[in-house]
Design a protein around this motif. Structure first.
Motif, PDB file in Angstrom:
ATOM      1  N   GLU A 111       0.858  -1.184   0.000  1.00  0.00           N
ATOM      2  CA  GLU A 111       0.000   0.000   0.000  1.00  0.00           C
ATOM      3  C   GLU A 111       0.901   1.243   0.000  1.00  0.00           C
ATOM      4  N   CYS A 123       0.181   4.204   0.879  1.00  0.00           N
ATOM      5  CA  CYS A 123      -0.109   5.013   2.057  1.00  0.00           C
ATOM      6  C   CYS A 123      -1.183   4.285   2.863  1.00  0.00           C
ATOM      7  N   PRO A 124      -1.192   4.447   4.181  1.00  0.00           N
ATOM      8  CA  PRO A 124      -2.174   3.732   4.997  1.00  0.00           C
ATOM      9  C   PRO A 124      -3.573   4.298   4.817  1.00  0.00           C
ATOM     10  N   ARG A 125      -4.554   3.418   4.622  1.00  0.00           N
ATOM     11  CA  ARG A 125      -5.943   3.820   4.484  1.00  0.00           C
ATOM     12  C   ARG A 125      -6.868   2.973   5.354  1.00  0.00           C
ATOM     13  N   ASP A 126      -6.329   2.424   6.438  1.00  0.00           N
ATOM     14  CA  ASP A 126      -7.064   1.643   7.422  1.00  0.00           C
ATOM     15  C   ASP A 126      -7.520   0.308   6.830  1.00  0.00           C
ATOM     16  N   THR A 127      -8.248  -0.471   7.628  1.00  0.00           N
ATOM     17  CA  THR A 127      -8.446  -1.877   7.275  1.00  0.00           C
ATOM     18  C   THR A 127      -9.537  -2.120   6.244  1.00  0.00           C
ATOM     19  N   ALA A 142     -10.014  -0.527   3.378  1.00  0.00           N
ATOM     20  CA  ALA A 142      -9.344  -0.512   2.076  1.00  0.00           C
ATOM     21  C   ALA A 142      -8.467  -1.743   1.913  1.00  0.00           C
ATOM     22  N   CYS A 143      -7.739  -2.103   2.959  1.00  0.00           N
ATOM     23  CA  CYS A 143      -6.876  -3.289   2.922  1.00  0.00           C
ATOM     24  C   CYS A 143      -7.690  -4.544   2.635  1.00  0.00           C
ATOM     25  N   TYR A 189      -5.007   4.875  -4.385  1.00  0.00           N
ATOM     26  CA  TYR A 189      -4.956   4.747  -2.928  1.00  0.00           C
ATOM     27  C   TYR A 189      -4.972   6.069  -2.161  1.00  0.00           C
ATOM     28  N   LYS A 232     -10.582   6.673   4.530  1.00  0.00           N
ATOM     29  CA  LYS A 232     -10.009   5.873   5.612  1.00  0.00           C
ATOM     30  C   LYS A 232     -11.121   5.409   6.537  1.00  0.00           C
TER      31      LYS A 232
END
Length: 359
Positions: A80, A82-86, A88-89, A243, A248
């Motif tokens: 990823e 950049c982090p987009r919380d769970t 999106a994951c 992304y 988020k």
């Protein structure tokens, strides 16, 4: 067919200074002979073959993740940007599974939990598979029986008992509750209706994508655009393009709190999310004064403390109580145990203070 999604993000703040941006706690040997990530993968065998394990991690950690898991195809480590919380994951991973196996089932697990024994984890997972096989629209989560009025975890309220599978109760979920205050946590514990939210989930890939479309169409539409490029040379570029603008949201709030057919299984294994140095100390042997010690340490008249020398140098303590001392990578943390909740803020402020080299 069962696929496994391992969520392996993180910014390396809770276990600073041993953890850093490029090596958050799942890449460390905090407990046992392997890293937490390697233990998570090993726990899935033999239920899930390496080619059906996908690790979603941050771009800074992708190379180290591939190095630690040479048995996985290189394309199964997804970075990823950049982090987009769970949410999106999970959604991205669900599309990967669906493209490979349209009827595939996926277990979603964090990379940094301590679970024992592995056999009990697999037995609980098999029970969850039975639920999803019987009802492909079901969303399954796994609850931990609380042992104390913990204020640092989310909770799941159990409803009616639906069935029992190999001694494991399966209940409908009434509601998810955020981290409570102390009084509320005590009420939860006394009621016997609540479980800790472990952050482990099981469902059909198609089902969770349908639920995202129903409850978070903004996120679902963006992920669908990424999905068009999955498995092609444009995959990484598509992820990098979409992304940064993804909303988020945790999967709990995006879907689980809103979906109608959610079930919780009470696990039969020991579980520790190893949230900070205090949690790790519960897994380490204590000396006669209640200290958790790793490395070259001489603790004199020191009690109830955590002292870790990670670089081989000696740490000598005298007349201390209830402190944390960790020396690693030319940085040293000295803190009161009761103030570790503030460690994330301290670490995030290092760059502003001119100490970005230690992040």
């Amino acid at each position: 067919m069962l696929h496994a999604i391992i969520m392996a993000g993180g910014s390396g703040t809770r276990f600073w200074p041993r953890s850093r941006r490029d090596r958050p706690k799942q890449l460390l040997r905090l407990h046992g002979d392997a890293t937490m990530l390697q233990q998570t993968v090993a726990r899935l065998h033999p239920l899930v073959a390496p080619e059906r394990i996908v690790v979603v991690t941050g771009a800074d950690q992708a190379a180290a993740t591939r190095e630690q898991l040479p048995e996985l195809p290189a394309g199964n480590v997804v970075a990823e940007p950049c982090p987009r919380d769970t949410a999106a994951c999970v959604g991205l991973a669900a599309w990967i599974v669906r493209k490979r196996d349209p009827q595939g089932t996926m277990v979603v697990t964090p990379a940094d939990h301590v679970i024992a024994p592995d056999s009990a984890f697999r037995d609980t997972l098999k029970a969850g598979l039975s639920v999803v096989d019987a009802d492909p629209t079901a969303l399954v989560t796994f609850g931990i029986r609380p042992t104390r009025p913990e204020t640092g975890y989310g909770y799941i309220e159990r409803g009616e008992l639906i069935e029992t599978i190999d001694g494991i109760p399966v209940n409908r979920v009434v509601q998810f509750r955020e981290k409570p205050d102390r009084q509320t946590a005590e009420e939860f514990l006394a009621s016997g209706r609540f479980a800790w939210n472990s952050g482990l989930f099981l469902w059909r890939a198609g089902t969770i994508l349908d639920e995202l479309e129903r409850h978070r169409p903004d996120l679902a539409s963006a992920l669908a655009r990424v999905a068009e490029s999955l498995g092609t040379p444009d995959e990484a570029a598509a992820i990098a393009r979409e992304y940064p603008s993804l909303p988020k949201a945790p999967i709990d709030k995006a879907v689980m709190e809103k979906a109608a057919n959610v079930r919780v299984l009470e696990v039969r294994y020991d579980w520790n999310d190893v949230g900070d140095w205090r949690s790790l100390a519960t897994l380490l042997p204590l000396d006669a004064q209640g200290n958790a010690i790793q490395g070259d340490v001489l603790a004199k008249d020191t009690r109830n403390s955590i002292v870790i020398s990670d670089d081989g140098g000696l740490i000598a303590t005298l007349g201390l109580d209830d402190v944390v001392i960790v020396q690693s990578g030319k940085a040293t943390l000295v803190a009161r145990r009761g103030q570790l909740d503030q460690l994330k803020g301290l670490v995030e402020g290092l760059e502003e203070k001119g100490h970005g080299a230690y992040l």
